[in-house]
Write an enzyme that holds these catalytic residues in place. Sequence first.
Site, PDB file in Angstrom:
ATOM      1  N   THR A 109       0.829  -1.210   0.000  1.00 25.71           N
ATOM      2  CA  THR A 109       0.000   0.000   0.000  1.00 25.71           C
ATOM      3  C   THR A 109       0.860   1.256   0.000  1.00 25.71           C
ATOM      4  O   THR A 109       1.894   1.292   0.659  1.00 25.71           O
ATOM      5  CB  THR A 109      -0.860  -0.015   1.275  1.00 25.71           C
ATOM      6  OG1 THR A 109      -1.749  -1.124   1.184  1.00 25.71           O
ATOM      7  CG2 THR A 109      -1.640   1.266   1.445  1.00 25.71           C
ATOM      8  N   VAL A 139     -12.349  -6.186   2.008  1.00 26.51           N
ATOM      9  CA  VAL A 139     -11.838  -4.831   2.203  1.00 26.51           C
ATOM     10  C   VAL A 139     -10.747  -4.887   3.265  1.00 26.51           C
ATOM     11  O   VAL A 139     -10.914  -5.509   4.309  1.00 26.51           O
ATOM     12  CB  VAL A 139     -12.967  -3.874   2.643  1.00 26.51           C
ATOM     13  CG1 VAL A 139     -12.403  -2.513   3.043  1.00 26.51           C
ATOM     14  CG2 VAL A 139     -13.997  -3.717   1.526  1.00 26.51           C
ATOM     15  N   GLY A 140      -9.627  -4.251   2.970  1.00 27.73           N
ATOM     16  CA  GLY A 140      -8.521  -4.247   3.921  1.00 27.73           C
ATOM     17  C   GLY A 140      -8.581  -3.039   4.841  1.00 27.73           C
ATOM     18  O   GLY A 140      -9.625  -2.397   5.020  1.00 27.73           O
ATOM     19  N   GLY A 169       0.756  -3.813   4.834  1.00 25.40           N
ATOM     20  CA  GLY A 169       0.863  -5.201   5.259  1.00 25.40           C
ATOM     21  C   GLY A 169      -0.515  -5.841   5.294  1.00 25.40           C
ATOM     22  O   GLY A 169      -1.471  -5.298   4.710  1.00 25.40           O
ATOM     23  N   GLY A 172      -3.896  -6.332   6.081  1.00 26.16           N
ATOM     24  CA  GLY A 172      -4.797  -5.346   6.665  1.00 26.16           C
ATOM     25  C   GLY A 172      -5.673  -5.866   7.780  1.00 26.16           C
ATOM     26  O   GLY A 172      -6.106  -5.094   8.646  1.00 26.16           O
TER      27      GLY A 172
HETATM   28  N1  ASP Z   1      -2.837  -3.239   3.781  1.00 22.26           N
HETATM   29  C1  ASP Z   1      -3.272  -3.633   2.465  1.00 22.26           C
HETATM   30  C2  ASP Z   1      -4.512  -4.474   2.601  1.00 22.26           C
HETATM   31  O1  ASP Z   1      -4.599  -5.280   3.500  1.00 22.26           O
HETATM   32  C3  ASP Z   1      -2.269  -4.388   1.668  1.00 22.26           C
HETATM   33  C4  ASP Z   1      -0.840  -4.076   1.890  1.00 22.26           C
HETATM   34  O2  ASP Z   1      -0.472  -3.006   2.356  1.00 22.26           O
HETATM   35  O3  ASP Z   1      -0.024  -4.940   1.593  1.00 22.26           O
HETATM   36  O4  ASP Z   1      -5.367  -4.366   1.759  1.00 22.26           O
END
Ligand code: ASP
Length: 335
Positions: free
Chosen positions: A188, A217-218, A240, A242
């Site tokens: 992200t 949804v994250g 990471g 979510g």
């Molecule tokens: N945080 C984001 C999600 O979970 C993905 C990511 O940052 O890797 O959608």
Amino acid sequence: MGNRRQFLQATMLAAGAAVLPRVESTPVAGGARVVSTWDFGVGANAAAWPVLARGGSALDAVEAGARWAEADLCNPTVGRCGNPDRDGVLTLDASIMDGDGRCGAVAALEDIAHPVSVARAVMEKTPHVMLVGAGAQQFAVAQGFQKTPLLTDSARDAWREWLKTSKYAPQINAERQTRPGDKTNHDTLGILARDAQGRLAGACTTSGMAWKLHGRVGDSPIIGAGLYVDNEVGAATASGVGEEMIRNAASFLVVELMRQGRSPADACREAIDRVVRKRPEASKTLQVCFLAMNKDGDVGAFALHRGFVYAVQDASPGPHDRLQDAASVYRTEQK
Ligand code: ASP
């Protein structure tokens, strides 16, 4: 600030005094600074910085940075080049927030290239905070955003390859491996800015976890999970897996820890410790990263696993694309 310093220098020179020492920690734009997650944060910062340097708002700056990332055709986890869900559908999540508590978000948005700008429109033009799915798209189109198919050929190819196993198993820092020869971390884009007036803002934009369930949804569009900003204290964002950020209201937690006096790095570390304490086994195999900035512009970060980097840009001398390694609980980068 710059003018005052120049005036003092001129006065002291006229009086035969020594030139004032260079104050390296005082950016010429009055303390403006922008920080972004991952190595593609360098490009986002470069897009955001001109806004801050000309005295623009932190809110405009973070939107500009997030839009840059959303348009980046090299990035399989943000914007139009993102990888799709398990059904082959690209869905985008984004949020934006300023330090006065105004915020907007969209989730599971399809076929609109700049979700962060739709999130801003939700914030500024509706009484709501979050719109999702078909409703978010309908709103975007009504606001003049163009509906256009976004899934790239390479993302479709990567999805077809994934279909051979159809295994959903997020790996630490491993989305970088979704393209042959791709060497960068991909996650992200979380971006935080402080403008010359000392106002804070943040934005978060992502295509989420590749191969997620359709409709998942994250944290990124959830205010308090992937992003939180408060002018009285500071701002935080996350990247990471979510689900961990949502479980811990993590970005809100980081800001509240700073409110209690913790430094940005310390607050991020405590938030990571909560993730570990709640799910010690799971935390060995997934990545969680936090990035924070306090109201004075001090920056800190912490990650569960090694490999999280963030980019910093301000008016201090030296390279303007500084990438910093975040400290982590687990030191070995897992592949
Ligand atoms: N945080 C984001 C999600 O979970 C993905 C990511 O940052 O890797 O959608």
